[in-house]
Design a protein around this motif. Structure first.
Motif, mmCIF file in Angstrom:
data_model
loop_
_atom_site.group_PDB
_atom_site.id
_atom_site.type_symbol
_atom_site.label_atom_id
_atom_site.label_comp_id
_atom_site.label_asym_id
_atom_site.label_seq_id
_atom_site.Cartn_x
_atom_site.Cartn_y
_atom_site.Cartn_z
ATOM 1 N N SER A 1 6.737 -4.299 -6.137
ATOM 2 C CA SER A 1 5.169 -4.580 -5.968
ATOM 3 C C SER A 1 4.392 -5.832 -6.113
ATOM 4 O O SER A 1 3.633 -6.215 -5.590
ATOM 5 N N SER B 1 2.944 1.687 -2.981
ATOM 6 C CA SER B 1 2.509 2.161 -4.269
ATOM 7 C C SER B 1 2.236 3.611 -4.575
ATOM 8 O O SER B 1 2.083 4.447 -5.401
ATOM 9 N N SER C 1 0.869 -1.390 -0.004
ATOM 10 C CA SER C 1 -0.088 -0.110 -0.139
ATOM 11 C C SER C 1 0.788 1.214 -0.079
ATOM 12 O O SER C 1 0.510 1.995 -0.937
ATOM 13 N N LEU D 1 -0.815 0.791 -8.903
ATOM 14 C CA LEU D 1 -1.531 -0.318 -8.223
ATOM 15 C C LEU D 1 -2.414 -1.173 -9.329
ATOM 16 O O LEU D 1 -2.047 -2.583 -9.294
#
Ligand code: PFF
Length: 409
Positions: free
Chosen positions: A303, A90, A87, A138
């Motif tokens: 990620s 991102s 989170s 994301l």
């Protein structure tokens, strides 16, 4: 290559070079190498043993190895850590995207550092810009994961990591040839053993942990997809060597340019989003563009590994499809990511809790399971090295407790 991609990330670019310079140059690199190969690499092996021997997600693997006890619930912690890091990571990924677009539009030409600071303050406090770029970053992460382990993560890593490496090497060659760059090279390399104290060792350990993406289930999850004939030892060595070489090359791409411009070195967002765009844009249009493409690739390849941990857990344990799982994690991470983007304190707490608490607990649990729970013969089949087995069993748990205490203090 996917494991290398997970390891190579923002940590290599914005933390390692500054840490080296501040903690004694080449002397710190030696300490870092020792920490990396004596503590972090064994943890990498431990995580990979759990993944490869069970072929399950992080929770399922721990449940299989420590059955019928409450301890198995610890398996939720690495998954939570991956989700939290995803989170806030991102948000930074979103800034990189924003800056790539600005660099393409020549937005840093002729700017001063003071103006760059204003631009960054504007970007990071503009809810619309901040959140929309985070969502795009994301979203791209989720699309790569939805495409699958081979066709998405594997393919992305196979092509983008060598390109990233070439970009950094090119920038380093360019940077060290600038007039006045010698001071930057000296900053990185001149050994200063007087700066090596307990704090430097804790910093080296913490950095090697974060850099190898340990304790949050990414290595475990990727290893669960390994074929029988693929070697954990070889994969681990390559990942650690490549990750370290990349971090050092990033240092040579960044610090000589910073010194050549006569600017004090720094770390974190101020280095990447304030100092470097200005310095690089003075050296031509292409340099800032290449730099932000490199940051984006580095951030994305990390990620996707965090998202994969949570998606694999949902697919295995909740029996959902990969597509639906990715969508659910995307939506949840978008909510926490929005909070991180809008409230700096939430960002800070997420960073602190995941790197200083959850990662440490995860790494400790993985080392204890492999060192004390899985039969020795089985571990030796997967990592045929008595030395590393000894490190996992005895040295790693003590060192993790030492770093955790130092960091918390
Ligand atoms: N290794 C990444 C970096 O150096 O930026 C950070 C990271 C990636 C941490 C993946 C944790 C993770 F699961």
């Amino acid at each position: 290559m996917a494991m290398v991609g997970s390891a190579v990330g923002l940590g290599n670019i914005w933390r390692f070079p500054y840490m080296v310079g501040e903690h004694g140059g080449a002397a710190f690199i030696i300490v870092y190498l020792i920490c990396c190969f004596i503590v972090s690499l064994p943890i990498f092996f431990a995580e990979a043993v759990i993944g490869k021997s069970t072929h399950k997600d992080t929770f399922g693997a721990i449940e299989e190895l420590v059955p019928g006890s409450k301890v198995k619930n610890i398996g939720y912690l690495p998954i939570l850590a991956s989700f939290i890091i995803l989170s806030f990571y991102s948000v930074v990924g979103g800034w990189s995207l924003d800056y790539l677009i600005r660099a393409l539009a020549g937005g840093f030409n002729g700017r001063s550092i003071a103006e760059a600071k204003e631009i960054f303050a504007g970007v990071s406090s503009s809810p619309l810009e901040n959140v929309s770029c985070m969502l795009v970053f994301l979203g791209v992460t989720a699309l790569i994961v939805v495409a699958g382990v081979n066709k998405g993560i594997g393919r992305f890593s196979k092509y983008s990591i060598p390109v990233l490496f070439l970009m950094m090497v090119g920038m380093a060659i360019f940077s060290v040839r600038l007039p006045g760059a010698g001071k930057g090279v000296e900053y990185l390399l001149r050994p200063d053993f007087s700066k090596l104290n307990g704090k430097a060792v804790a910093a080296a350990l913490g950095q090697s942990f974060f850099s190898l993406s340990l304790g949050v289930g990414t290595i475990l999850t990727y290893a669960s997809y390994m074929r029988e004939e693929e070697s954990i030892l070889r994969t681990g060595w390559w990942t650690a060597i490549f990750d370290t070489i990349f971090a050092i090359i990033a240092g040579f791409a960044i610090m000589p340019a910073v010194f050549a411009a006569g600017i004090e070195p720094s770390a974190g967002p101020s280095l990447v989003f304030e100092t470097l765009p200005v310095i690089f844009s003075k050296l031509g249009f292409l340099l800032p563009v290449i730099f932000f493409i490199a940051i984006l690739i580095a951030a994305l390849s990390s990620s996707i590994s965090m998202l994969e941990v949570v998606v694999t857990w949902l697919v295995d344990q909740k029996k959902t499809s990969r597509g639906r799982a990715s969508l659910v994690v995307f939506l949840c991470a978008a909510i926490l990511g929005t909070l991180c983007a809008l409230v700096p304190r939430v960002f800070g707490v997420c960073d602190f809790v995941s790197s200083n608490v959850l990662m440490m607990i995860g790494a400790l649990v993985f080392a204890m399971i492999v060192g004390w729970k899985i039969p020795r013969e089985r571990v030796m089949e997967l990592i045929p090295s008595r030395f590393f087995y000894m490190l996992i069993r005895h040295v790693v748990p003590i060192m993790i407790l030492a770093i955790a205490i130092t960091n918390l203090l």
